[in-house]
Design a protein around this motif. Structure first.
Motif, mmCIF file in Angstrom:
data_model
loop_
_atom_site.group_PDB
_atom_site.id
_atom_site.type_symbol
_atom_site.label_atom_id
_atom_site.label_comp_id
_atom_site.label_asym_id
_atom_site.label_seq_id
_atom_site.Cartn_x
_atom_site.Cartn_y
_atom_site.Cartn_z
ATOM 1 N N SER A 1 0.756 -1.236 -0.030
ATOM 2 C CA SER A 1 -0.009 0.025 0.135
ATOM 3 C C SER A 1 1.055 1.242 0.161
ATOM 4 N N LEU A 2 0.587 2.101 -0.891
ATOM 5 C CA LEU A 2 1.352 3.232 -1.277
ATOM 6 C C LEU A 2 0.577 4.669 -1.167
ATOM 7 N N ASP A 3 0.973 5.671 -1.039
ATOM 8 C CA ASP A 3 0.366 6.807 -1.499
ATOM 9 C C ASP A 3 -0.150 7.181 -2.621
ATOM 10 N N GLN A 4 0.504 6.765 -3.380
ATOM 11 C CA GLN A 4 0.083 6.643 -4.926
ATOM 12 C C GLN A 4 1.018 5.669 -5.715
ATOM 13 N N LEU A 5 0.432 5.372 -6.798
ATOM 14 C CA LEU A 5 1.027 4.238 -7.920
ATOM 15 C C LEU A 5 2.153 4.921 -8.186
ATOM 16 N N PRO A 6 3.303 4.160 -8.448
ATOM 17 C CA PRO A 6 4.580 4.723 -8.816
ATOM 18 C C PRO A 6 4.592 4.798 -10.357
ATOM 19 N N GLU A 7 5.288 5.791 -11.207
ATOM 20 C CA GLU A 7 5.190 5.578 -12.596
ATOM 21 C C GLU A 7 6.075 4.814 -13.140
ATOM 22 N N VAL A 8 7.251 4.356 -12.362
ATOM 23 C CA VAL A 8 8.307 3.397 -12.868
ATOM 24 C C VAL A 8 8.464 2.342 -11.868
ATOM 25 N N LEU A 9 8.328 1.155 -11.810
ATOM 26 C CA LEU A 9 8.311 0.006 -10.839
ATOM 27 C C LEU A 9 10.035 0.023 -10.434
ATOM 28 N N ASP A 10 10.484 0.488 -9.430
ATOM 29 C CA ASP A 10 11.623 0.469 -8.974
ATOM 30 C C ASP A 10 11.666 -0.263 -7.561
ATOM 31 N N TRP A 11 11.776 -1.642 -7.662
ATOM 32 C CA TRP A 11 11.544 -2.520 -6.551
ATOM 33 C C TRP A 11 12.400 -2.088 -5.411
ATOM 34 N N SER A 12 13.555 -1.580 -5.423
ATOM 35 C CA SER A 12 14.558 -1.400 -4.390
ATOM 36 C C SER A 12 13.827 -0.054 -3.571
ATOM 37 N N THR A 13 13.376 0.892 -4.540
ATOM 38 C CA THR A 13 13.230 2.043 -3.818
ATOM 39 C C THR A 13 11.599 1.713 -3.270
ATOM 40 N N LEU A 14 11.127 0.936 -3.775
ATOM 41 C CA LEU A 14 9.392 0.565 -3.178
ATOM 42 C C LEU A 14 9.749 -0.081 -1.943
ATOM 43 N N LEU A 15 10.698 -1.074 -1.735
ATOM 44 C CA LEU A 15 10.818 -1.859 -0.436
ATOM 45 C C LEU A 15 11.593 -1.058 0.651
ATOM 46 N N SER A 16 12.186 0.022 0.234
ATOM 47 C CA SER A 16 12.929 0.627 1.163
ATOM 48 C C SER A 16 12.620 2.326 1.462
ATOM 49 N N SER A 17 11.430 2.209 0.933
ATOM 50 C CA SER A 17 10.875 3.729 1.158
ATOM 51 C C SER A 17 10.476 4.082 2.319
ATOM 52 N N GLY A 18 10.390 3.534 3.123
ATOM 53 C CA GLY A 18 10.075 3.895 4.578
ATOM 54 C C GLY A 18 8.520 4.448 4.572
ATOM 55 N N THR A 19 7.859 4.306 3.623
ATOM 56 C CA THR A 19 6.425 4.659 3.631
ATOM 57 C C THR A 19 5.390 3.663 3.112
ATOM 58 N N ALA A 20 5.906 2.593 2.464
ATOM 59 C CA ALA A 20 5.088 1.621 1.980
ATOM 60 C C ALA A 20 4.786 0.804 3.112
ATOM 61 N N ARG A 21 3.586 0.105 3.092
ATOM 62 C CA ARG A 21 2.921 -0.771 4.132
ATOM 63 C C ARG A 21 2.482 -1.939 3.415
ATOM 64 N N GLY A 22 2.579 -3.139 4.183
ATOM 65 C CA GLY A 22 1.989 -4.608 3.642
ATOM 66 C C GLY A 22 3.000 -5.552 3.749
ATOM 67 N N GLY A 23 3.126 -6.582 2.956
ATOM 68 C CA GLY A 23 3.919 -7.600 3.015
ATOM 69 C C GLY A 23 3.508 -8.867 2.237
ATOM 70 N N PHE A 24 3.952 -9.933 2.458
ATOM 71 C CA PHE A 24 3.317 -11.295 1.803
ATOM 72 C C PHE A 24 2.042 -11.697 2.329
ATOM 73 N N MET A 25 0.984 -11.972 1.869
ATOM 74 C CA MET A 25 -0.341 -12.333 2.179
ATOM 75 C C MET A 25 -0.321 -13.829 1.680
ATOM 76 N N PRO A 26 -0.617 -14.809 2.416
ATOM 77 C CA PRO A 26 -1.002 -16.011 2.018
ATOM 78 C C PRO A 26 -2.465 -16.111 1.331
ATOM 79 N N ALA A 27 -2.545 -17.004 0.424
ATOM 80 C CA ALA A 27 -3.922 -17.040 -0.433
ATOM 81 C C ALA A 27 -4.785 -17.968 0.333
ATOM 82 N N LEU A 28 -5.923 -17.464 0.568
ATOM 83 C CA LEU A 28 -7.126 -18.619 0.853
ATOM 84 C C LEU A 28 -7.565 -19.359 -0.097
ATOM 85 N N ALA A 29 -7.846 -20.686 0.084
ATOM 86 C CA ALA A 29 -8.511 -21.349 -0.945
ATOM 87 C C ALA A 29 -10.033 -21.080 -1.196
#
Length: 131
Positions: free
Chosen positions: A103-131
């Motif tokens: 979850s971000l304030d706004q969607l990024p124009e470019v997918l830069d994973w290192s920036t997204l994962l270390s921004s300090g503002t992103a929230r969330g994580g890996f969520m297991p799928a329910l059957a």
């Protein structure tokens, strides 16, 4: 709570990702700390990836529904149709046993994973799928 599909981006991959912008559950999700790229489990949360609707379910009353068929999907060998792209994303999520939800304030124009994962503002994580 229904989230406008324009505020989402489904990203295909071995571990698929769902990016959320302006999500009502943003403050309920844990702050993401993954500077080394290892995304932690999002305790108490799960995802139900389906072709027409994607449900992100959290503890208590926290959660949201995305009209997935109308949402953008990027990555993978997409043939250009929304339904095929979402079907492939759902298959990726099934194979991975879930998806990373960020979850971000706004969607990024470019997918830069290192920036997204270390921004300090992103929230969330890996969520297991329910059957």
């Amino acid at each position: 709570m229904l989230l406008d599909p324009e505020n989402t981006l489904f990203v295909r991959g071995a571990t698929p990702v769902l990016l959320l912008a302006d999500a009502p559950v943003h403050d309920a999700l844990p702050l993401l700390t993954a500077p080394d790229g290892a995304v932690p489990l999002c305790e108490g949360w799960s995802i139900v990836p389906r072709l027409t609707l994607c449900v992100v379910d959290g503890p208590g009353d926290h959660g949201l529904v995305v009209p997935a068929l109308a949402a953008p999907v990027v990555g993978g060998a997409d043939d250009g149709t929304a339904s095929s792209g979402m079907d492939d994303w759902c298959a990726d999520a099934e194979q991975a046993g879930g998806a990373v939800v960020l979850s971000l304030d706004q969607l990024p124009e470019v997918l830069d994973w290192s920036t997204l994962l270390s921004s300090g503002t992103a929230r969330g994580g890996f969520m297991p799928a329910l059957a």
